[in-house]
Design a protein around this motif. Structure first.
Motif, PDB file in Angstrom:
ATOM      1  N   THR A 243       0.772  -1.108  -0.202  1.00 18.34           N
ATOM      2  CA  THR A 243      -0.132  -0.074  -0.156  1.00 18.34           C
ATOM      3  C   THR A 243       0.859   1.376  -0.079  1.00 18.34           C
ATOM      4  O   THR A 243       0.337   2.458  -0.074  1.00 18.34           O
TER       5      THR A 243
ATOM      6  N   ARG B  70      -1.690  -3.092  -4.192  1.00 21.15           N
ATOM      7  CA  ARG B  70      -3.365  -3.198  -4.449  1.00 21.15           C
ATOM      8  C   ARG B  70      -3.724  -2.161  -5.492  1.00 21.15           C
ATOM      9  O   ARG B  70      -3.322  -0.792  -5.337  1.00 21.15           O
TER      10      ARG B  70
ATOM     11  N   GLN C  76      -9.602  -6.490   4.090  1.00 22.56           N
ATOM     12  CA  GLN C  76      -8.474  -6.949   3.816  1.00 22.56           C
ATOM     13  C   GLN C  76      -8.366  -8.350   3.231  1.00 22.56           C
ATOM     14  O   GLN C  76      -7.877  -8.474   2.345  1.00 22.56           O
TER      15      GLN C  76
ATOM     16  N   THR D  69      -9.854  -4.126  -2.364  1.00 24.12           N
ATOM     17  CA  THR D  69      -9.405  -2.816  -1.647  1.00 24.12           C
ATOM     18  C   THR D  69      -9.968  -1.621  -2.718  1.00 24.12           C
ATOM     19  O   THR D  69      -9.869  -1.657  -3.951  1.00 24.12           O
TER      20      THR D  69
ATOM     21  N   GLY E 219      -9.370  -2.152   3.736  1.00 19.97           N
ATOM     22  CA  GLY E 219      -9.798  -2.328   2.316  1.00 19.97           C
ATOM     23  C   GLY E 219     -10.510  -0.888   1.721  1.00 19.97           C
ATOM     24  O   GLY E 219     -10.686  -0.861   0.563  1.00 19.97           O
TER      25      GLY E 219
END
Lengths: 262, 399
Positions: B189, B228, B327, B331, B351
């Motif tokens: 992330t 993500r 999670q 996301t 998320g």
């Protein structure tokens, strides 16, 4: 049909909390459980055995206390369980873990289907399954939500995808990682639990498997954790102070108009 | 590298025991002892008041010549000739890494008839494109794509590869990393450069989002990671940008592909909308019954947004897994995220925390969701949402 399910014992991350004073994880009282997605994999294996016959073996790598997780899988109905445990495996990242598990699988001989959960809830990496398949040189299908048919040559499965599902035919032997929606894992029966308690769980050390020791543990782990920290909290915003739902809604919509959302 | 306690220096204060995220430190004879569960994260080193814990450097037998590996690659995932947004998000982020490293940024395009995407890939920041085309790539398959990406890595030796943490990206990434024998950090992330080493610092949530871990890949190349979707923004395209296209011939034989895609079943467009949506309205357990979800759908409808769901709702079977945000679900990073009757467990927050604006509606004023919300209403969702729908309709009719 010879089926092996790879499972991991994990801390129940839904029970993990952060200590606000020390900013560290509170692990005390957090139960160790079988990774939930792995239970779906065990259930899928048991259903395959019910349909096609054969044997279900559980394989795990971890400290000796992981035997508890293996016992639970045996209680669900698995035939055998084996634990890979050795200091040499300690500190393994996903690649090193997959080398250890692949070595265990090679020692087991003929395997038709290897099942894994889609990911473990402590690391959430989803890497060990595909990496095992790679080391064994077999087909993989990830995010499997349904197993349709199996014969000696091919297996037909449904695979979850961003846009929906794919129906895939894969050559055997195969490694599948499964998602939660594939099934509802059964609970161990009292009889199953008693039977599981009587079963021996062999422990294989690094000397019991054929593996390059440089590929294991911290030495065999390309990735290294540099730093661990607690995520930043977002700044708290504005609460709509109002007596009724209507008033609160009016206030919120006013704000949304101000910031040009509506 | 292993972390060790020097028993001579250890004063038995147990500070490290609590600081270890993996529960890997125990006390033995009044001294801290690091057990097999250690991942060498170093959290204990920082908390030890007497400096009794240190990192031991272990010799690794790595034959890779790291200096040969140069440049940042972004794997641009495409479906039916359409690039997924995450590829463009990563080109923007990859550009920053490449500039910081003083190296070039390349896009990797594998597919059937995907050369029309090259213009866009340059416009989004790439200096170079590796293009591999062929019928064998018309649909994603683990085998064909792994062979091809591995071949590109061995031939052109990139220092870094970024991939989207999509279902296919998370299928391909570990298979390639396993074949090449390098490290892959999943579901990042945040990305940056570690100032001490110049390596890519991959940051990702772990333990269900309770902690963040920054990971390095010091001795192996390429340094790989999946990122993500919706975490990074796309840059505005600059269509004056061009670059070199390196066309590479596929080495895949049809017999190499051991899977066959028989059918694609599309579940409407709702789930696709979720990842691309600018507004998302998500419902949770606070709705108390499945029929109430219609309200969420209606609110999403008047706002022109997509519908999401919490894990509780998906577990209860009210909504299919495709709608799950969190999670273990999707996301998302919309402009506005409505959390209706969602308590805000850390797994859910993981998320959706990259949403620009979070609006929370919940009966419980103590619900953790309010801690991360920009705007909050304490109230019963069953009363608040109909009022909201009404008010929005009024404003829209007036405007």
């Amino acid at each position: 049909m010879d089926i092996v399910v790879c499972v991991k014992q994990v801390p129940d991350t839904t029970e993990v909390r952060i200590d606000p004073e020390t900013n560290t994880l509170i692990r005390q009282g957090v139960p160790s459980i079988v990774n939930p997605f792995d239970k779906n994999a065990v259930e899928a294996a048991l259903q395959l055995r019910e349909k096609y016959g054969g044997k279900v073996t559980i394989l795990s790598m971890g400290p000796l206390q992981s035997k508890e997780a293996l016992k639970e899988c045996l209680a669900m109905g698995a035939d055998e369980a084996i634990l890979l445990s050795d200091r040499a495996f300690g500190g393994s990242d996903t690649l090193a873990t997959s080398h250890a598990l692949a070595a265990g699988l090679r020692k087991m001989g003929k395997v038709d289907i290897i099942l894994c959960g889609k990911q473990a809830i402590d690391g959430d990496t989803a890497q060990v399954g595909p990496e095992i398949a790679e080391h064994l040189g077999i087909t993989q299908v990830t995010y499997v939500s349904k197993i349709n048919t199996v014969d000696e040559q091919v297996i037909r499965v449904e695979r979850e995808h961003e846009e929906g599902y794919e129906v895939i035919e894969a050559q055997m032997p195969v490694l599948l990682t499964v998602v939660k929606s594939i099934n509802e894992p059964r609970y161990p029966t009292v009889k199953g639990t008693m039977k599981a308690n009587r079963k021996e769980i062999p422990v294989w050390t690094v000397d019991d498997v054929e593996v390059d020791r440089d590929a294991l543990g911290l030495k065999g782990s390309p990735t290294q954790v540099r730093r661990i920290f607690t995520p930043e909290r977002r700044v708290q915003g504005e609460m709509m102070q109002a007596d009724t739902a209507r008033e609160a809604a009016t206030l919120l919509v006013k704000r949304l108009v101000e910031i040009k959302i509506i | 590298m292993a972390v060790k306690v020097n028993p001579e220096e250890c004063i038995g204060c147990t500070a490290c025991v609590g600081a270890c995220p993996f529960g890997a430190i125990v006390m033995e004879d009044g001294k801290a002892l690091i057990t097999d569960a250690c991942t060498a994260c170093g959290a204990c080193i920082d908390v030890c008041p007497v400096g009794a814990i240190h990192r031991e450097v272990e010799e690794k037998n790595v034959s890779m010549n790291k200096d040969e590996f140069k440049g940042v690659w972004v794997y641009v995932e495409q479906v039916d000739g359409q690039a997924r947004n995450v590829g463009y998000e990563l080109l923007n982020e990859g550009r920053k890494l490449a500039d910081a490293m003083g190296q070039e940024l390349a896009g990797v395009l594998i597919g059937d008839n995907v050369d029309q995407l090259t213009k866009e890939v340059f416009a989004r920041g790439a200096d170079k494109i590796y293009l591999v085309e062929g019928k064998e790539f018309s649909h994603y398959s683990t085998d064909a794509y792994t062979i091809t990406l591995t071949d590109l890595i061995h031939t052109y030796k990139p220092a870094v590869i970024l991939m989207g943490a999509t279902n296919d990206g998370r299928d391909l990434g570990p298979r390639v990393a396993g074949r090449v024998g390098t490290g892959l950090t999943a579901d990042c992330t945040n990305l940056g450069i570690d100032p001490a080493t110049g390596l890519v610092a991959w940051t990702r949530p772990a333990f269900g989002g309770n902690i963040m871990a920054t990971i390095l890949c010091p001795d192996h190349r390429p340094q790989m990671g999946t990122i993500r979707p919706n975490v990074f923004k796309r840059s505005a395209p600059d269509y004056t940008r061009t670059g070199e296209i390196v066309k590479v011939t596929s080495k895949v034989k049809m017999t190499d592909i051991r899977t066959k895609l028989l059918e694609i079943i599309r579940e409407g467009v709702a789930s696709a909308n979720l990842e691309e949506a600018e507004i998302i309205v998500s419902g949770g357990r606070g709705l108390s019954k499945p029929e109430s979800f219609a309200l969420i759908e209606e609110l999403a409808d008047v706002l022109g947004g997509a519908v999401g769901a919490s894990r509780a709702v998906v577990d209860a079977g009210w909504k299919p897994a495709l709608y799950q945000v969190g999670q273990t679900g999707k996301t998302v990073g919309p402009k506005v995220y409505f959390a209706c009757g969602i308590s805000g467990a850390i797994q859910h927050v993981a998320g959706m925390s990259s949403s620009d604006i979070v609006i929370a509606i919940n009966k419980d004023p103590e619900a953790p969701i309010f801690k991360i919300a920009n705007y909050g209403i304490v109230g019963d969702v069953m009363e608040v949402i109909p009022a909201l729908i009404d008010e929005i309709k009024k404003v829209k009719a007036a405007g």
